[in-house]
Design a protein around this motif. Structure first.
Motif, mmCIF file in Angstrom:
data_model
loop_
_atom_site.group_PDB
_atom_site.id
_atom_site.type_symbol
_atom_site.label_atom_id
_atom_site.label_comp_id
_atom_site.label_asym_id
_atom_site.label_seq_id
_atom_site.Cartn_x
_atom_site.Cartn_y
_atom_site.Cartn_z
ATOM 1 N N VAL A 1 38.405 55.246 31.303
ATOM 2 C CA VAL A 1 38.484 53.591 31.644
ATOM 3 C C VAL A 1 37.863 52.913 30.620
ATOM 4 O O VAL A 1 36.458 52.972 30.262
ATOM 5 C CB VAL A 1 37.957 53.036 32.903
ATOM 6 N N SER B 1 36.531 49.194 28.492
ATOM 7 C CA SER B 1 36.591 47.842 28.777
ATOM 8 C C SER B 1 35.618 47.154 27.346
ATOM 9 O O SER B 1 34.824 47.994 27.223
ATOM 10 C CB SER B 1 35.481 47.814 29.975
ATOM 11 N N PHE C 1 33.923 54.772 30.436
ATOM 12 C CA PHE C 1 33.651 55.398 31.703
ATOM 13 C C PHE C 1 34.634 56.561 31.471
ATOM 14 O O PHE C 1 35.721 56.429 31.865
ATOM 15 C CB PHE C 1 33.868 54.538 32.805
ATOM 16 N N SER D 1 39.247 52.338 38.578
ATOM 17 C CA SER D 1 39.336 51.360 37.401
ATOM 18 C C SER D 1 38.558 50.113 38.073
ATOM 19 O O SER D 1 37.640 49.338 37.355
ATOM 20 C CB SER D 1 40.646 50.986 37.358
ATOM 21 N N THR E 1 34.962 50.805 37.843
ATOM 22 C CA THR E 1 34.515 50.636 36.553
ATOM 23 C C THR E 1 34.220 49.141 36.041
ATOM 24 O O THR E 1 33.108 48.781 35.383
ATOM 25 C CB THR E 1 35.429 51.380 35.320
ATOM 26 N N ASN E 2 34.845 48.367 36.610
ATOM 27 C CA ASN E 2 35.007 46.957 36.400
ATOM 28 C C ASN E 2 33.485 46.341 36.996
ATOM 29 O O ASN E 2 32.896 45.812 36.273
ATOM 30 C CB ASN E 2 36.183 46.225 36.871
ATOM 31 N N SER F 1 30.457 48.134 34.834
ATOM 32 C CA SER F 1 30.721 47.217 33.499
ATOM 33 C C SER F 1 29.855 45.908 33.874
ATOM 34 O O SER F 1 29.021 45.622 32.848
ATOM 35 C CB SER F 1 31.944 47.137 32.987
ATOM 36 N N PRO G 1 39.479 46.311 32.387
ATOM 37 C CA PRO G 1 39.535 47.579 31.939
ATOM 38 C C PRO G 1 40.974 48.257 31.651
ATOM 39 O O PRO G 1 42.061 47.872 32.436
ATOM 40 C CB PRO G 1 38.894 48.579 33.108
ATOM 41 N N LEU H 1 29.047 57.404 30.930
ATOM 42 C CA LEU H 1 29.206 56.135 30.381
ATOM 43 C C LEU H 1 28.704 55.898 29.104
ATOM 44 O O LEU H 1 27.684 56.326 28.735
ATOM 45 C CB LEU H 1 28.407 55.099 31.183
#
Length: 195
Positions: free
Chosen positions: A63, A65, A77, A107, A110-111, A114, A134, A177
């Motif tokens: 993923v 970003s 990620f 996703s 991950t958002n 992040s 992402p 990460l």
């Protein structure tokens, strides 16, 4: 550029603060305690990355970003299929075999990670940092890294590798990460920390 132990410790502390904020955000979302620990932080070249972390020919869920704000770069990620299953089950509260639903959950996770990282780091350094929406890639790790590097050829040849360890309900899994900074960003962060 080589970094001293003091500089790496300073960067690790910044990342740990971000990780704490991310774990709190995820805990609230899934309504259970999530711990996130950063056992390892390294700054590697692309060649070292493939040798020491993940081989170029390993298939991964990635993923991507973009970082927007005072500092620029990319947060990547990366999880294996098994880790994606566990993370999506954590997010959804149930298992799913639908790859689109699974990756949508990863996703979203991950958002959250992040933006929690970037918000905490931004507050610490008194700068504004956010993560763009992402984008998911399923590919060989080497192809993912190469496509990012080629698309962003002004970016540094060094990657900050952050090994994240998630713990929840006695489940433990590793996720990687990666911070691919614009040239000079790590030096700016260290300067802001007074190191």
């Amino acid at each position: 550029m080589a970094y001293s132990e003091l500089e790496l410790d300073g960067l690790k502390e910044v990342i740990n603060i971000g990780g704490g904020h991310a774990a709190t955000s995820i805990s609230k979302l899934v309504n259970q305690k999530i711990d996130m620990h950063v056992p390892e932080i390294s700054i590697l070249s692309y060649h070292e990355l493939y040798e020491q972390i993940i081989a170029a020919d390993v298939e991964v869920h990635a993923v991507v970003s973009n970082i927007v704000g005072n500092y620029s770069g990319v947060i990547l990620f990366v999880v294996s299929d098994d880790s994606a299953d566990k993370l999506s089950e954590l997010m959804l509260g149930a298992k799913t075999d639908d790859i689109n639903v699974k990756m949508s959950a990863v996703s979203e996770l991950t958002n959250i990670i992040s933006n929690s990282f970037l918000s905490a780091i931004g507050n610490l350094l008194n700068v504004e940092l956010v993560s763009a929406l992402p984008v998911i890639q399923d590919d060989y790790f080497g192809a993912v890294i190469s496509s990012i590097y080629m698309a962003l050829d002004q970016y540094d040849e060094q990657i900050m590798v952050i090994r994240n360890e998630f713990t929840y309900s006695e489940e433990k899994l590793d996720a990687s990460l990666f911070l691919i900074p614009e040239t000079g960003v790590l030096e700016q962060i260290l300067k802001s920390l007074g190191i």
